[in-house]
Write a protein that holds these residues in place. Structure first.
Motif, PDB file in Angstrom:
ATOM      1  N   GLU A  82       0.876  -1.340   0.115  1.00 54.83           N
ATOM      2  CA  GLU A  82      -0.251  -0.066   0.086  1.00 54.83           C
ATOM      3  C   GLU A  82       0.788   1.106  -0.164  1.00 54.83           C
ATOM      4  OE1 GLU A  82      -2.975   0.104   3.230  1.00 54.83           O
ATOM      5  OE2 GLU A  82      -3.785  -1.884   2.461  1.00 54.83           O
ATOM      6  N   GLU A  83       2.003   1.285   0.816  1.00 54.44           N
ATOM      7  CA  GLU A  83       3.092   2.371   0.820  1.00 54.44           C
ATOM      8  C   GLU A  83       4.215   1.698   0.610  1.00 54.44           C
ATOM      9  OE1 GLU A  83       2.931   4.816   4.069  1.00 54.44           O
ATOM     10  OE2 GLU A  83       0.575   5.122   4.281  1.00 54.44           O
ATOM     11  N   SER A  84       4.715   1.933  -0.811  1.00 54.27           N
ATOM     12  CA  SER A  84       5.990   1.256  -1.121  1.00 54.27           C
ATOM     13  C   SER A  84       7.059   2.112  -0.746  1.00 54.27           C
ATOM     14  CB  SER A  84       5.909   1.144  -2.641  1.00 54.27           C
ATOM     15  OG  SER A  84       7.356   0.621  -3.143  1.00 54.27           O
ATOM     16  N   LEU A  85       8.171   1.663  -0.018  1.00 52.91           N
ATOM     17  CA  LEU A  85       9.115   2.306   0.429  1.00 52.91           C
ATOM     18  C   LEU A  85      10.182   2.576  -0.541  1.00 52.91           C
ATOM     19  CD1 LEU A  85      10.501   3.118   3.089  1.00 52.91           C
ATOM     20  CD2 LEU A  85      11.930   0.891   3.029  1.00 52.91           C
ATOM     21  N   TYR A  86      10.281   1.910  -1.677  1.00 53.00           N
ATOM     22  CA  TYR A  86      11.152   2.391  -2.646  1.00 53.00           C
ATOM     23  C   TYR A  86      10.633   2.779  -4.090  1.00 53.00           C
ATOM     24  CZ  TYR A  86      13.929  -0.575   0.745  1.00 53.00           C
ATOM     25  OH  TYR A  86      14.306  -1.136   1.822  1.00 53.00           O
ATOM     26  N   PHE A  87       9.608   2.634  -4.187  1.00 51.86           N
ATOM     27  CA  PHE A  87       8.691   3.006  -5.398  1.00 51.86           C
ATOM     28  C   PHE A  87       7.595   3.885  -4.894  1.00 51.86           C
ATOM     29  CE2 PHE A  87       9.922  -1.509  -6.894  1.00 51.86           C
ATOM     30  CZ  PHE A  87      10.915  -0.963  -7.393  1.00 51.86           C
ATOM     31  N   ARG A  88       7.737   4.911  -4.135  1.00 55.21           N
ATOM     32  CA  ARG A  88       6.888   5.861  -3.826  1.00 55.21           C
ATOM     33  C   ARG A  88       6.721   6.784  -4.848  1.00 55.21           C
ATOM     34  NH1 ARG A  88       9.087   8.368   1.818  1.00 55.21           N
ATOM     35  NH2 ARG A  88       8.600   5.854   2.295  1.00 55.21           N
ATOM     36  N   ASN A  89       5.306   7.280  -4.935  1.00 55.78           N
ATOM     37  CA  ASN A  89       4.962   8.111  -6.075  1.00 55.78           C
ATOM     38  C   ASN A  89       4.888   7.707  -7.415  1.00 55.78           C
ATOM     39  OD1 ASN A  89       4.726  10.080  -4.048  1.00 55.78           O
ATOM     40  ND2 ASN A  89       6.976  10.637  -4.044  1.00 55.78           N
ATOM     41  N   LEU A  90       5.019   6.292  -7.383  1.00 54.70           N
ATOM     42  CA  LEU A  90       5.126   5.698  -8.679  1.00 54.70           C
ATOM     43  C   LEU A  90       3.938   4.721  -8.893  1.00 54.70           C
ATOM     44  CD1 LEU A  90       8.762   4.509  -9.360  1.00 54.70           C
ATOM     45  CD2 LEU A  90       7.681   6.585 -10.273  1.00 54.70           C
ATOM     46  N   THR A  91       3.333   4.613  -9.893  1.00 64.42           N
ATOM     47  CA  THR A  91       2.231   3.691 -10.192  1.00 64.42           C
ATOM     48  C   THR A  91       2.683   2.522 -10.985  1.00 64.42           C
ATOM     49  OG1 THR A  91       0.526   5.347  -9.773  1.00 64.42           O
ATOM     50  CG2 THR A  91      -0.239   3.280 -10.931  1.00 64.42           C
ATOM     51  N   ILE A  92       2.723   1.393 -10.495  1.00 64.71           N
ATOM     52  CA  ILE A  92       3.426   0.442 -11.372  1.00 64.71           C
ATOM     53  C   ILE A  92       2.434  -0.769 -11.320  1.00 64.71           C
ATOM     54  CG2 ILE A  92       5.217  -1.303 -11.604  1.00 64.71           C
ATOM     55  CD1 ILE A  92       6.992   0.584  -9.868  1.00 64.71           C
ATOM     56  N   ASP A  93       1.870  -1.398 -12.717  1.00 65.13           N
ATOM     57  CA  ASP A  93       1.180  -2.525 -12.684  1.00 65.13           C
ATOM     58  C   ASP A  93       1.939  -3.758 -12.359  1.00 65.13           C
ATOM     59  OD1 ASP A  93      -0.643  -4.410 -13.499  1.00 65.13           O
ATOM     60  OD2 ASP A  93      -0.729  -3.880 -15.459  1.00 65.13           O
ATOM     61  N   ALA A  94       1.763  -4.619 -11.620  1.00 61.89           N
ATOM     62  CA  ALA A  94       2.595  -5.620 -11.262  1.00 61.89           C
ATOM     63  C   ALA A  94       2.417  -6.796 -12.140  1.00 61.89           C
ATOM     64  CB  ALA A  94       1.980  -6.250  -9.748  1.00 61.89           C
ATOM     65  N   LYS A  95       1.273  -6.818 -12.829  1.00 60.71           N
ATOM     66  CA  LYS A  95       1.291  -7.947 -13.943  1.00 60.71           C
ATOM     67  C   LYS A  95       1.883  -7.463 -15.155  1.00 60.71           C
ATOM     68  CE  LYS A  95      -3.785  -8.578 -12.929  1.00 60.71           C
ATOM     69  NZ  LYS A  95      -5.126  -8.624 -13.453  1.00 60.71           N
ATOM     70  N   SER A  96       2.386  -6.281 -15.018  1.00 60.47           N
ATOM     71  CA  SER A  96       3.442  -6.011 -16.510  1.00 60.47           C
ATOM     72  C   SER A  96       4.922  -6.497 -16.136  1.00 60.47           C
ATOM     73  CB  SER A  96       3.381  -4.579 -16.630  1.00 60.47           C
ATOM     74  OG  SER A  96       3.824  -3.788 -15.750  1.00 60.47           O
ATOM     75  N   LEU A  97       4.865  -6.786 -14.993  1.00 61.45           N
ATOM     76  CA  LEU A  97       6.466  -7.186 -14.313  1.00 61.45           C
ATOM     77  C   LEU A  97       6.935  -8.438 -15.093  1.00 61.45           C
ATOM     78  CD1 LEU A  97       8.777  -6.439 -12.640  1.00 61.45           C
ATOM     79  CD2 LEU A  97       7.827  -7.808 -10.911  1.00 61.45           C
ATOM     80  N   GLU A  98       7.997  -8.306 -15.858  1.00 58.36           N
ATOM     81  CA  GLU A  98       8.800  -9.547 -16.534  1.00 58.36           C
ATOM     82  C   GLU A  98      10.074  -9.682 -15.806  1.00 58.36           C
ATOM     83  OE1 GLU A  98       8.562 -10.174 -20.901  1.00 58.36           O
ATOM     84  OE2 GLU A  98       6.249  -9.376 -20.840  1.00 58.36           O
ATOM     85  N   VAL A  99      10.550 -10.792 -15.691  1.00 56.51           N
ATOM     86  CA  VAL A  99      12.092 -11.059 -15.185  1.00 56.51           C
ATOM     87  C   VAL A  99      12.586 -12.084 -16.116  1.00 56.51           C
ATOM     88  CG1 VAL A  99      13.769 -11.197 -13.459  1.00 56.51           C
ATOM     89  CG2 VAL A  99      11.674  -9.977 -13.114  1.00 56.51           C
ATOM     90  N   LYS A 100      13.940 -12.050 -16.619  1.00 56.54           N
ATOM     91  CA  LYS A 100      14.345 -12.945 -17.407  1.00 56.54           C
ATOM     92  C   LYS A 100      15.733 -13.080 -17.060  1.00 56.54           C
ATOM     93  CE  LYS A 100      11.620 -12.267 -21.590  1.00 56.54           C
ATOM     94  NZ  LYS A 100      11.521 -11.831 -23.130  1.00 56.54           N
ATOM     95  N   GLU A 101      16.057 -14.503 -17.091  1.00 64.06           N
ATOM     96  CA  GLU A 101      17.289 -14.841 -16.490  1.00 64.06           C
ATOM     97  C   GLU A 101      18.513 -14.845 -17.687  1.00 64.06           C
ATOM     98  OE1 GLU A 101      19.458 -17.744 -13.443  1.00 64.06           O
ATOM     99  OE2 GLU A 101      17.515 -17.894 -13.759  1.00 64.06           O
ATOM    100  N   SER A 102      19.645 -14.197 -17.671  1.00 67.13           N
ATOM    101  CA  SER A 102      20.625 -14.091 -18.362  1.00 67.13           C
ATOM    102  C   SER A 102      21.889 -14.897 -18.211  1.00 67.13           C
ATOM    103  CB  SER A 102      21.346 -12.654 -18.619  1.00 67.13           C
ATOM    104  OG  SER A 102      22.117 -12.696 -19.363  1.00 67.13           O
TER     105      SER A 102
END
Length: 215
Positions: A82-102
């Protein structure tokens, strides 16, 4: 277009902001021991609407075992607070998150060809002629002679060298696995010596005595 161009001041400012936020998150997480940094690769879209941030996270597997799912879960938890400590003042869609291993290594190093220096010539001084000396090792004072010589067959050059290795040899002699173990060990540590012309001569146990001991 300015956000898509890495050379613009606007891109540099926003990229630095996102990088610092990500660095703080990982440095204060359980992945901190293997974390070595992040880098913003590209910013696509329009800020405040559909901006996509492409970035790399460098984790050294030498220090922590983590995969893409671990990173994604860490980011997802922070994004959905609800209150992100590191992404404050940013609206981020969690469903858009993609992480790929290199598989690309964290650090690529080029090892220069080593040049083999020419070895310096070694001047070896000749060994001094062998000389007989008085037998002074207390443990071997029951031998039928009182003259010995150095170095012995083990390379001991002084009485002190012999004494420093006496524990091992005493264990062999005191084990009593051979009736003449004491004589054999002392014959090697404090070999008999006879006078010679140019140098004195070390006298070692005969082959039959050695074979009998080895059996």
């Amino acid at each position: 277009m300015e956000m898509a161009d890495p050379s613009t001041e606007r891109f540099k400012i926003r990229a630095r902001d996102y990088r610092e936020r990500l660095n703080l998150l990982f440095r204060r997480s359980y992945l901190r021991h293997g974390f070595s940094g992040t880098e913003i690769l590209a910013l696509d879209g329009i800020e405040g609407k559909d901006l996509i941030v492409h970035f790399n996270v460098h984790i050294d597997p030498t220090y922590i075992d983590a995969d893409a799912d671990d990173l994604k879960e860490l980011l997802r938890k922070e994004i959905t607070l609800e209150e992100s400590l590191y992404f404050r003042n940013l609206t981020i869609d969690a469903k858009s998150l993609e992480v790929k291993e290199s598989d690309t290594p964290i650090h690529s190093t080029t090892t220069p060809k080593a040049t083999t220096p020419k070895p310096e010539p070694v001047t070896k001084l000749p060994e001094p002629p062998r000389r007989c000396s008085k037998l002074q090792l207390p443990y071997c004072n029951r031998l039928p002679y009182n003259i010995t010589t150095y170095p012995n067959i083990f390379g001991h050059k002084t009485l002190s060298d012999v004494q420093n290795n006496m524990i091992t040899f005493r264990e062999i002699a005191d084990a009593e696995c051979f009736n003449y173990a004491y004589d054999f060990v002392c014959n090697l540590l404090q070999p008999s010596c006879i006078k010679g012309v140019k140098e004195d001569v070390m006298v070692l146990p005969c082959k039959s005595f050695c074979r009998e001991f080895m059996q």
